[in-house]
Design a protein around this motif. Structure first.
Motif, mmCIF file in Angstrom:
data_model
loop_
_atom_site.group_PDB
_atom_site.id
_atom_site.type_symbol
_atom_site.label_atom_id
_atom_site.label_comp_id
_atom_site.label_asym_id
_atom_site.label_seq_id
_atom_site.Cartn_x
_atom_site.Cartn_y
_atom_site.Cartn_z
ATOM 1 N N MET A 1 0.840 -1.171 0.000
ATOM 2 C CA MET A 1 0.000 0.000 0.000
ATOM 3 C C MET A 1 0.891 1.242 0.000
ATOM 4 O O MET A 1 1.934 1.257 0.621
ATOM 5 C CB MET A 1 -0.901 -0.019 1.229
ATOM 6 C CG MET A 1 -1.851 1.146 1.239
ATOM 7 S SD MET A 1 -3.092 1.074 2.538
ATOM 8 C CE MET A 1 -4.215 -0.057 1.776
ATOM 9 N N ILE A 2 0.447 2.259 -0.688
ATOM 10 C CA ILE A 2 1.245 3.479 -0.750
ATOM 11 C C ILE A 2 1.030 4.307 0.513
ATOM 12 O O ILE A 2 0.033 4.157 1.213
ATOM 13 C CB ILE A 2 0.898 4.317 -2.000
ATOM 14 C CG1 ILE A 2 -0.523 4.873 -1.938
ATOM 15 C CG2 ILE A 2 1.100 3.513 -3.251
ATOM 16 C CD1 ILE A 2 -0.846 5.867 -3.026
ATOM 17 N N GLU A 3 1.981 5.191 0.768
ATOM 18 C CA GLU A 3 1.861 6.047 1.943
ATOM 19 C C GLU A 3 0.913 7.193 1.629
ATOM 20 O O GLU A 3 0.645 7.507 0.470
ATOM 21 C CB GLU A 3 3.223 6.572 2.366
ATOM 22 C CG GLU A 3 3.879 7.463 1.333
ATOM 23 C CD GLU A 3 5.252 7.910 1.757
ATOM 24 O OE1 GLU A 3 5.479 9.131 1.748
ATOM 25 O OE2 GLU A 3 6.074 7.048 2.082
ATOM 26 N N ARG A 4 0.418 7.817 2.657
ATOM 27 C CA ARG A 4 -0.512 8.936 2.480
ATOM 28 C C ARG A 4 0.207 10.091 1.793
ATOM 29 O O ARG A 4 1.324 10.433 2.163
ATOM 30 C CB ARG A 4 -1.054 9.378 3.818
ATOM 31 C CG ARG A 4 -1.918 8.335 4.439
ATOM 32 C CD ARG A 4 -2.449 8.787 5.758
ATOM 33 N NE ARG A 4 -3.344 7.760 6.269
ATOM 34 C CZ ARG A 4 -4.124 7.936 7.306
ATOM 35 N NH1 ARG A 4 -4.106 9.074 7.964
ATOM 36 N NH2 ARG A 4 -4.910 6.969 7.698
ATOM 37 N N ASN A 5 -0.458 10.675 0.797
ATOM 38 C CA ASN A 5 0.187 11.754 0.064
ATOM 39 C C ASN A 5 -0.733 12.950 -0.175
ATOM 40 O O ASN A 5 -0.437 13.798 -1.005
ATOM 41 C CB ASN A 5 0.754 11.239 -1.262
ATOM 42 C CG ASN A 5 -0.300 10.635 -2.167
ATOM 43 O OD1 ASN A 5 -1.457 10.561 -1.823
ATOM 44 N ND2 ASN A 5 0.123 10.199 -3.328
ATOM 45 N N LEU A 6 -1.855 13.036 0.538
ATOM 46 C CA LEU A 6 -2.761 14.170 0.400
ATOM 47 C C LEU A 6 -2.831 14.951 1.704
ATOM 48 O O LEU A 6 -2.983 14.367 2.783
ATOM 49 C CB LEU A 6 -4.169 13.704 0.036
ATOM 50 C CG LEU A 6 -4.353 13.020 -1.306
ATOM 51 C CD1 LEU A 6 -5.795 12.603 -1.473
ATOM 52 C CD2 LEU A 6 -3.917 13.904 -2.433
ATOM 53 N N GLY A 7 -2.737 16.266 1.597
ATOM 54 C CA GLY A 7 -2.869 17.120 2.768
ATOM 55 C C GLY A 7 -4.327 17.265 3.166
ATOM 56 O O GLY A 7 -5.244 16.882 2.434
ATOM 57 N N ASN A 8 -4.571 17.845 4.328
ATOM 58 C CA ASN A 8 -5.925 17.964 4.856
ATOM 59 C C ASN A 8 -6.823 18.833 3.987
ATOM 60 O O ASN A 8 -7.992 18.506 3.786
ATOM 61 C CB ASN A 8 -5.899 18.492 6.287
ATOM 62 C CG ASN A 8 -5.396 17.453 7.259
ATOM 63 O OD1 ASN A 8 -5.524 16.253 7.010
ATOM 64 N ND2 ASN A 8 -4.819 17.897 8.355
ATOM 65 N N VAL A 9 -6.300 19.942 3.471
ATOM 66 C CA VAL A 9 -7.114 20.821 2.630
ATOM 67 C C VAL A 9 -7.529 20.085 1.362
ATOM 68 O O VAL A 9 -8.693 20.142 0.943
ATOM 69 C CB VAL A 9 -6.341 22.115 2.289
ATOM 70 C CG1 VAL A 9 -7.096 22.951 1.279
ATOM 71 C CG2 VAL A 9 -6.062 22.907 3.553
ATOM 72 N N GLU A 10 -6.601 19.379 0.767
ATOM 73 C CA GLU A 10 -6.916 18.635 -0.449
ATOM 74 C C GLU A 10 -7.870 17.483 -0.164
ATOM 75 O O GLU A 10 -8.750 17.182 -0.975
ATOM 76 C CB GLU A 10 -5.632 18.110 -1.083
ATOM 77 C CG GLU A 10 -5.853 17.565 -2.462
ATOM 78 C CD GLU A 10 -4.561 17.309 -3.199
ATOM 79 O OE1 GLU A 10 -4.648 16.883 -4.354
ATOM 80 O OE2 GLU A 10 -3.472 17.524 -2.632
ATOM 81 N N ARG A 11 -7.733 16.836 0.966
ATOM 82 C CA ARG A 11 -8.654 15.760 1.341
ATOM 83 C C ARG A 11 -10.075 16.270 1.453
ATOM 84 O O ARG A 11 -11.010 15.686 0.902
ATOM 85 C CB ARG A 11 -8.251 15.153 2.683
ATOM 86 C CG ARG A 11 -7.034 14.299 2.641
ATOM 87 C CD ARG A 11 -6.725 13.738 4.001
ATOM 88 N NE ARG A 11 -7.810 12.840 4.400
ATOM 89 C CZ ARG A 11 -7.970 12.391 5.629
ATOM 90 N NH1 ARG A 11 -7.144 12.748 6.584
ATOM 91 N NH2 ARG A 11 -8.958 11.574 5.918
ATOM 92 N N VAL A 12 -10.256 17.372 2.168
ATOM 93 C CA VAL A 12 -11.593 17.929 2.360
ATOM 94 C C VAL A 12 -12.165 18.399 1.025
ATOM 95 O O VAL A 12 -13.343 18.177 0.726
ATOM 96 C CB VAL A 12 -11.565 19.072 3.397
ATOM 97 C CG1 VAL A 12 -12.887 19.805 3.447
ATOM 98 C CG2 VAL A 12 -11.193 18.531 4.764
ATOM 99 N N THR A 13 -11.332 19.031 0.207
ATOM 100 C CA THR A 13 -11.782 19.495 -1.104
ATOM 101 C C THR A 13 -12.249 18.330 -1.964
ATOM 102 O O THR A 13 -13.315 18.390 -2.590
ATOM 103 C CB THR A 13 -10.641 20.257 -1.823
ATOM 104 O OG1 THR A 13 -10.224 21.334 -0.995
ATOM 105 C CG2 THR A 13 -11.096 20.777 -3.163
#
Length: 79
Positions: A1-13
């Motif tokens: 599995m890949i590591e997390r690569n999205l920030g919180n702002v991008e996740r919410v968007t």
């Protein structure tokens, strides 16, 4: 599995846009190929928002999570 690569702002968007696109597609009077495509894209956006991972960003080596590396502490010697 890949590591997390999205920030919180991008996740919410991505999560908000995914829900909005899915809602738009599902309220259409008839589901043709365009609406099914929008549903598929919205599902991908929702899953990206939930799990904070984007395989396309992984392929492009983009990381908006902003993980900071711990600063190395210099070795201390006791005199």
């Amino acid at each position: 599995m890949i590591e997390r690569n999205l920030g919180n702002v991008e996740r919410v968007t991505r999560l908000v846009l995914g829900i909005a696109f899915a809602a738009w597609a599902l309220v259409q009077p008839a589901m043709n190929i365009i609406e099914w495509f929008v549903v598929a894209v919205s599902l991908a956006l929702i899953l990206n928002g939930i799990f904070s991972r984007c395989y396309f960003w992984y392929l492009l080596d983009i990381n908006t999570r902003g993980t900071r590396k711990r600063p190395e502490t210099p070795a201390t010697t006791i005199c």
